[in-house]
Scaffold this active site. Structure first.
Site, short mmCIF file in Angstrom:
data_model
loop_
_atom_site.label_atom_id
_atom_site.label_comp_id
_atom_site.label_asym_id
_atom_site.label_seq_id
_atom_site.Cartn_x
_atom_site.Cartn_y
_atom_site.Cartn_z
N ASP A 1 23.36 -22.46 -28.66
CA ASP A 1 24.17 -22.78 -27.48
C ASP A 1 25.64 -22.48 -27.75
O ASP A 1 25.99 -21.63 -28.59
CB ASP A 1 23.92 -24.26 -27.10
CG ASP A 1 24.07 -24.54 -25.62
OD1 ASP A 1 25.23 -24.72 -25.18
OD2 ASP A 1 23.06 -24.59 -24.90
N ASP A 2 26.51 -23.17 -27.08
CA ASP A 2 27.96 -22.96 -27.12
C ASP A 2 28.51 -23.05 -28.55
O ASP A 2 28.01 -23.82 -29.36
CB ASP A 2 28.58 -24.07 -26.25
CG ASP A 2 30.02 -23.80 -25.88
OD1 ASP A 2 30.60 -22.84 -26.40
OD2 ASP A 2 30.55 -24.58 -25.07
N ARG B 1 37.69 -28.40 -17.90
CA ARG B 1 37.21 -28.33 -19.29
C ARG B 1 38.06 -27.34 -20.10
O ARG B 1 37.54 -26.53 -20.85
CB ARG B 1 35.75 -27.89 -19.31
CG ARG B 1 34.98 -28.39 -20.50
CD ARG B 1 33.66 -27.64 -20.64
NE ARG B 1 32.85 -28.21 -21.70
CZ ARG B 1 31.87 -27.58 -22.31
NH1 ARG B 1 31.56 -26.34 -21.99
NH2 ARG B 1 31.18 -28.16 -23.25
N TRP C 1 22.90 -18.61 -19.37
CA TRP C 1 24.16 -18.23 -18.69
C TRP C 1 24.73 -19.49 -18.06
O TRP C 1 24.20 -19.99 -17.08
CB TRP C 1 23.86 -17.17 -17.64
CG TRP C 1 25.00 -16.70 -16.80
CD1 TRP C 1 26.03 -17.43 -16.30
CD2 TRP C 1 25.21 -15.37 -16.32
NE1 TRP C 1 26.86 -16.65 -15.54
CE2 TRP C 1 26.38 -15.38 -15.53
CE3 TRP C 1 24.50 -14.18 -16.46
CZ2 TRP C 1 26.86 -14.24 -14.89
CZ3 TRP C 1 24.98 -13.05 -15.81
CH2 TRP C 1 26.16 -13.08 -15.05
N ASP C 2 25.81 -19.97 -18.63
CA ASP C 2 26.40 -21.24 -18.21
C ASP C 2 27.61 -20.99 -17.31
O ASP C 2 28.15 -19.87 -17.25
CB ASP C 2 26.82 -22.01 -19.47
CG ASP C 2 26.85 -23.52 -19.29
OD1 ASP C 2 26.83 -23.98 -18.14
OD2 ASP C 2 26.91 -24.22 -20.31
N MET C 3 28.08 -22.03 -16.62
CA MET C 3 29.26 -21.95 -15.74
C MET C 3 29.76 -23.38 -15.58
O MET C 3 29.12 -24.17 -14.91
CB MET C 3 28.82 -21.36 -14.40
CG MET C 3 29.90 -20.84 -13.50
SD MET C 3 30.49 -22.07 -12.34
CE MET C 3 31.54 -21.06 -11.32
N ASN C 4 30.86 -23.70 -16.25
CA ASN C 4 31.20 -25.11 -16.41
C ASN C 4 32.41 -25.62 -15.63
O ASN C 4 32.97 -26.65 -16.00
CB ASN C 4 31.39 -25.43 -17.89
CG ASN C 4 30.06 -25.53 -18.61
OD1 ASN C 4 29.23 -26.35 -18.25
ND2 ASN C 4 29.84 -24.66 -19.58
N CYS D 1 22.50 -21.86 -15.74
CA CYS D 1 22.97 -23.21 -16.03
C CYS D 1 24.38 -23.28 -15.46
O CYS D 1 25.10 -22.28 -15.45
CB CYS D 1 22.99 -23.40 -17.55
SG CYS D 1 23.72 -24.96 -18.09
N ASP E 1 22.19 -31.68 -17.08
CA ASP E 1 22.58 -32.06 -18.43
C ASP E 1 22.01 -33.42 -18.80
O ASP E 1 22.11 -33.83 -19.95
CB ASP E 1 24.11 -32.11 -18.55
CG ASP E 1 24.68 -30.75 -18.91
OD1 ASP E 1 23.89 -29.85 -19.25
OD2 ASP E 1 25.90 -30.58 -18.84
C1 DGJ Z 1 26.93 -27.32 -20.20
C2 DGJ Z 1 25.46 -27.10 -20.28
O1 DGJ Z 1 24.82 -27.68 -19.20
C3 DGJ Z 1 24.95 -27.65 -21.62
O2 DGJ Z 1 23.56 -27.53 -21.69
C4 DGJ Z 1 25.62 -26.90 -22.72
O3 DGJ Z 1 25.22 -25.56 -22.70
C5 DGJ Z 1 27.12 -27.00 -22.60
N1 DGJ Z 1 27.58 -26.64 -21.28
C6 DGJ Z 1 27.81 -26.16 -23.62
O4 DGJ Z 1 29.16 -26.12 -23.45
#
Ligand code: DGJ
Length: 742
Positions: free
Chosen positions: A367-368, A444, A478-481, A527, A549
């Site tokens: 992961d990250d 973030r 592929w995340d997007m936070n 994600c 999450d």
């Molecule tokens: C948010 C994701 O939902 C988590 O599963 C994880 O990948 C974190 N980001 C990592 O920064």
């Protein structure tokens, strides 16, 4: 399935054996809505259903006529600036400042199959027999804008998809301010509106309320479809249940700003609109240009919510998701995020992966934290090359080590984001979305790359392509936070700033498209801080998504139950994590965590080295169980039997296509003493087949299990032999029912 046009009455009838959708061309050339519901016989004339009576205070289209008012007619694609005062499907700002339009029927064509929507995700067909498409061309005589409304009816279920395309055939540019994908007027308001709402870590909870005069809407203006409201809505008759009654589901195949709205007028007519959110949307359509709206999908069921969901599941699993993984059971994975967060070394990862391999896990996901200067969430996003201090042999070296263990390797990216502390930002500070002269907000500690710009998408693609080509990567998360704020692109002129949100999403789709084309066997999991972009648009590219999450088993009951209203089980990312759980600090039994995660893609979000020997043997059994039944669990027919939103127990089940095997998941949140007897009536079994129930060694006909029910009585008194693990709070059981040999 058919689409018929009756010339004498100018009526269109789209139907299959379960569903009818009838429209007509009204006398002013606009499209009128006549009927949407259970299949009825076709006939030439339904125009008696276009009801017109004089009403005080109405405005009328024709001089001398006091009946034809659009305010009181059911329509298909209402315009702004007519005798209708309800919210329109379309509003166009013209050179002279007018926003009035008047789209009149010109022609139509009927064809087999379904055309692609250029640059946009959409449902599809694999043969012309699977669906039929009606394309209706309308034209506004003043602006010369041509409007193409597409309607596709599928044969295998009561499914109607819709979209609109505008082509500027006039002599001046115009601005599309509202361009909805679907508008539908229903004759009454006797519905309960259901939506999937929540927030980070409690996504897609079911919320219900009755329709009433006025406006009810869900939306997103965050640049992604959002944790808050999923782009999905159901209208159900008040008496409808999971298995009975009329239900209409609306889903939007899009990942950006949207609005789904019901407007009930004071004569109790209900207007549904689904489309890109008109606020913050302003698309300049130059002469000769066209604009395609995303697709909206409507599913009708005369037999309750389960049938509606099963139709969505089949459609989204088989004719929205695509590619190598579409029909394949998903690999059981171990993701290191909750095991290590940012604190890992290459050896530590291999240690986690080795234990996972020993237990039977098939895919290890890093992961990250593997790239650039990423040791916390303050730095590194945008620098998609390995951090050599942590991973001395790079991603290629690590991926080779993981593959040498006999597992596949997967990797996390957050392609749309950048930290200011990154080489990418230092080289291109103007590549983020930001408004001139204004401060820019972070989420973030990160900023949003301007994906409306091709050079930005190109650059990210190049970095990802390099890593993917040089390493052995079988899966991408592929995340997007963060959400988008200060949405402004340095690359677009002032009169095109209203396009940025949509162009951004087109850029996301473009990158997905390039990557999935170049690496067709890589499994993509979407994600967005959990489930903030769990939508049909992304499902077109990534056949599974991290649902939330929140990996706590009890919280997941609601999240996965709500998600199942629209999305197939094969798309729901679900993992077993540690106890106490990291999000809610709840202790739940290991078997309950797995029993919930089985109804999804299944994996582990922990370091299996931290478990006891006894727990490891349980994990091995869980993995063996999932391998045996994942095809059924992920691709079988799913039924919701008891809702976590309505009581202490949740029950759901999956039935194989041949109805020979069924798996029931039973979950009870809080324990009790000397509880009442309980049983649950199953669904979808073959009434004439005898099923064995290994929990107690009994055999039952399918009709018995569906009408008498499966006994689920439990409590601290009684005669049933007990396994101590099965008492206390947060209990669950899995029943595997198999057709007994004749
Ligand atoms: C948010 C994701 O939902 C988590 O599963 C994880 O990948 C974190 N980001 C990592 O920064």
């Amino acid at each position: 399935m058919y689409i018929r046009f009756h010339e004498s009455t100018k009526t269109f009838h789209l139907f299959n054996e379960h569903f009818s959708y009838i429209m007509c061309i009204l006398e002013n050339g606009h499209l009128g809505q006549i009927y949407c519901g259970k299949h009825i016989h076709d006939k030439k004339d339904f125009t008696y259903l276009v009801e017109k009576i004089p009403r005080a205070m109405a405005s009328y289209v024709y001089e001398g006529d006091r009946t034809f008012s659009l305010a009181h007619l059911k329509q298909e694609y209402p315009v702004y600036g007519s005798t209708d005062y309800r919210h329109p499907a379309v509003e166009i700002l013209q050179d002279n400042g007018s926003r009035i339009s008047d789209f009149r029927y010109e022609s139509h064509t009927i064809s087999g199959g379904k055309p692609k929507l250029s640059g946009l995700p959409a449902t599809y067909t694999e043969s012309d027999e699977e669906a039929a498409t009606l394309s209706i061309i309308l034209k506004d005589p003043v602006t010369q804008i041509r409007l193409e409304l597409l309607y596709t009816i599928f044969a295998f279920g009561s499914i109607l998809t819709r979209s609109a395309r505008f082509i500027n055939e006039g002599e001046a540019p115009v601005h599309l301010l509202t361009a909805m994908s679907l508008s539908l007027d229903l004759p009454d308001k006797d519905y309960v509106w259901m939506q999937l709402s929540g927030a980070w870590s409690r996504e897609r909870h079911i919320k219900n309320r009755p329709l009433e005069q006025g406006i009810l809407a869900i939306d997103s203006m965050r640049g992604h479809s959002s944790h808050e409201h999923n782009p999905f809505m159901v209208l159900k008759r008040p008496s409808a249940t999971e298995n009975e009654g009329e239900v209409l589901g609306f889903s939007f195949v899009y990942s950006g700003n949207y609005r789904i709205q019901a407007e009930v007028d004071t004569h109790d007519t209900t207007r549904i609109t689904v489309g890109i959110h008109p606020d913050c949307f302003d698309w300049k359509l130059d002469v000769g240009e066209s604009f395609q709206t995303p697709e909206a999908v409507m599913v009708y069921s005369a037999n309750g919510l389960n049938e509606m969901s099963q139709t969505f599941h089949r459609l989204y699993q088989k004719r929205l998701a695509r590619g190598f993984w579409r029909d394949r059971p998903r690999p059981i994975l171990n993701n290191n995020w909750e095991a290590t967060y940012f604190d890992f070394t290459e050896d530590r990862l291999v240690e986690i992966a080795s234990k996972a391999k020993e237990c039977g896990v098939e895919l290890f996901v890093l992961d990250d934290g593997w790239f650039g200067a990423r040791s916390s969430d303050h730095a590194g996003l945008g620098d998609w090359y390995a951090n050599k201090e942590r991973l001395p042999q790079g991603i290629s070296g690590l991926s080779r080590r993981i593959e040498a263990l006999g597992m596949k390797f997967g990797l996390w990216f957050e392609p749309e984001m950048v930290n200011k502390d990154s080489d990418l930002y230092r080289a291109h500070p103007d590549w983020i979305l930001q408004a001139p002269g204004r401060s820019n907000s972070h989420g973030r500690n990160q900023y949003v790359l301007d994906f409306s710009r091709k050079e930005v998408v190109d650059c990210i693609y190049q970095m990802m392509e390099t890593i993917l080509s040089q390493s052995r990567i079988s899966y991408i998360k592929w995340d997007m936070n963060r959400s988008i704020t200060e949405c402004y692109s340095a690359a677009l002129p002032s009169d095109r700033q209203g396009e940025v949100f949509h162009r951004y999403i087109l850029g996301v789709y473009d990158l997905y498209d390039r990557l999935t084309t170049a690496f067709p066997e890589v499994l993509f999991e979407s994600c967005a801080s959990g489930g903030a972009r769990f939508d049909p648009g992304i499902l077109y590219y990534a056949p599974q998504g991290w649902a939330s999450d929140d990996s706590d088993a009890v919280e997941r009951l609601k999240i996965q139950y709500g998600t199942s209203l629209c999305y197939p089980i094969s798309s729901i990312g679900s993992h077993v994590s540690v106890s106490p759980n990291h999000q809610v600090l709840r202790n739940t039994p290991l078997h309950t965590r797995a029993n919930v995660a089985y109804f999804g893609t299944f994996g582990y979000e922990l370091d299996l080295n931290s478990l006891t020997e006894e727990e490891i043997s349980e994990v091995k059994e869980q993995i063996a169980f999932m391998k045996e039944y994942r095809e059924l669990l992920q691709f079988g027919t799913f039924y919701r039997l008891k809702s976590p939103f309505e009581g202490n127990e949740t029950v759901w089940m999956c039935v194989s296509d041949d109805k020979k095997t069924a798996i029931v998941g039973w979950y009870r949140v809080l324990s009790g003493v000397n509880l009442p007897y309980s049983r649950v009536q199953l669904q979808g079994l073959d009434p004439d087949v005898v099923y064995s129930n290994p929990m107690n060694g009994t055999v039952h006909y399918g009709d018995e299990l569906m009408n008498v029910g499966l006994l689920t009585t439990d409590g601290t008194s009684g005669e049933t032999p007990r396994d101590i693990r099965n008492y206390g709070d947060f209990q669950s059981r899995i029943y595997v029912l198999k057709a007994a040999e004749k």
